[in-house]
Scaffold this motif. Structure first.
Motif, mmCIF file in Angstrom:
data_model
loop_
_atom_site.group_PDB
_atom_site.id
_atom_site.type_symbol
_atom_site.label_atom_id
_atom_site.label_comp_id
_atom_site.label_asym_id
_atom_site.label_seq_id
_atom_site.Cartn_x
_atom_site.Cartn_y
_atom_site.Cartn_z
ATOM 1 N N LEU A 61 0.827 -1.216 0.000
ATOM 2 C CA LEU A 61 0.000 0.000 0.000
ATOM 3 C C LEU A 61 0.853 1.255 0.000
ATOM 4 N N ASP A 71 2.270 1.658 -3.444
ATOM 5 C CA ASP A 71 1.219 2.170 -4.332
ATOM 6 C C ASP A 71 0.998 3.665 -4.109
ATOM 7 N N SER A 72 0.992 4.077 -2.856
ATOM 8 C CA SER A 72 0.822 5.496 -2.531
ATOM 9 C C SER A 72 1.977 6.313 -3.086
#
Length: 81
Positions: free
Chosen positions: A30, A33-34
């Motif tokens: 995550l 991805d950020s």
């Protein structure tokens, strides 16, 4: 505590560690991805420009027009000579 109980507790701890590692891996995904989303957004964004830059460019254009006019006047004056 019996040996079987110790093995059960160790198996439980091992299972929790496996779960924790899975959560850590997901958190890493995550975050990556950020990071990609932020980098991509910045790459596509319009850069911020100070408003004074546009004003300065307008002033330069005006000054350039005046120089062109002055050069034209000088050329016409020289042509009369």
């Amino acid at each position: 505590m019996s040996l079987d109980q110790l093995h059960q507790l160790l198996a439980t701890v091992h299972g929790r560690l496996t779960d924790a590692r899975a959560h850590t891996d997901r958190a890493r995904e995550l975050l990556e991805d950020s990071r990609r989303a932020l980098v991509d957004a910045q790459a596509q964004a319009q850069p911020w420009l100070p408003p004074q830059l546009a004003q300065a460019l307008d002033h330069i254009d005006t000054f350039d027009d005046r120089l062109i006019s002055a050069d034209d006047l000088l050329n016409r004056y020289e042509a009369r000579l």
